[in-house]
Design a protein around this motif. Sequence first.
Motif, short mmCIF file in Angstrom:
data_model
loop_
_atom_site.label_atom_id
_atom_site.label_comp_id
_atom_site.label_asym_id
_atom_site.label_seq_id
_atom_site.Cartn_x
_atom_site.Cartn_y
_atom_site.Cartn_z
N ILE A 52 4.63 5.75 3.18
CA ILE A 52 4.04 7.08 3.22
C ILE A 52 4.97 8.03 2.49
O ILE A 52 6.15 8.13 2.83
N GLU A 53 4.43 8.71 1.49
CA GLU A 53 5.21 9.66 0.70
C GLU A 53 4.60 11.05 0.88
O GLU A 53 3.37 11.20 0.90
N LYS A 54 5.45 12.05 1.01
CA LYS A 54 4.98 13.42 1.08
C LYS A 54 5.21 14.07 -0.29
O LYS A 54 6.32 14.06 -0.80
N MET B 268 0.84 -1.17 0.00
CA MET B 268 0.00 0.00 0.00
C MET B 268 0.89 1.24 0.00
O MET B 268 1.88 1.30 0.74
N ILE B 269 0.54 2.20 -0.83
CA ILE B 269 1.27 3.46 -0.89
C ILE B 269 0.30 4.59 -0.54
O ILE B 269 -0.76 4.72 -1.14
N ILE B 270 0.68 5.36 0.46
CA ILE B 270 -0.14 6.49 0.90
C ILE B 270 0.65 7.77 0.64
O ILE B 270 1.83 7.86 0.97
N VAL C 211 -4.00 10.45 -0.44
CA VAL C 211 -4.14 9.54 -1.57
C VAL C 211 -3.70 8.15 -1.11
O VAL C 211 -2.61 7.99 -0.57
N ILE C 212 -4.59 7.17 -1.29
CA ILE C 212 -4.27 5.79 -0.94
C ILE C 212 -4.29 4.96 -2.22
O ILE C 212 -5.31 4.90 -2.90
N VAL D 120 -8.70 10.19 -1.48
CA VAL D 120 -9.75 9.87 -0.51
C VAL D 120 -10.15 11.07 0.34
O VAL D 120 -11.19 11.05 0.99
N SER D 121 -9.34 12.13 0.31
CA SER D 121 -9.67 13.33 1.09
C SER D 121 -8.85 14.51 0.58
O SER D 121 -7.72 14.34 0.15
#
Length: 78
Positions: free
Chosen positions: A33-35, A1-3, A54-55, A60-61
Amino acid sequence: MIIKILGSGCKKCVALAENTKTALQSAALDADIEKVTDIVAIASYGIMSTPGLVIDEKVVSSGRVLSASEIGALLKSI
């Protein structure tokens, strides 16, 4: 999973990143988790108001800081 956390690095963006980490720990999930701070990259997601979450390449928000429990619910639904 990449967020991905989309935003300039403001306090709201930092808070969203922290809430995301908390949600992942609570759900015992592992994710990268990437910024993303580049304005062009942020705009490519169609987000005009940061912070954005982003997921797995799905927005998503945007425009608000989700709580850890809200993020946890999103993670369970994906």
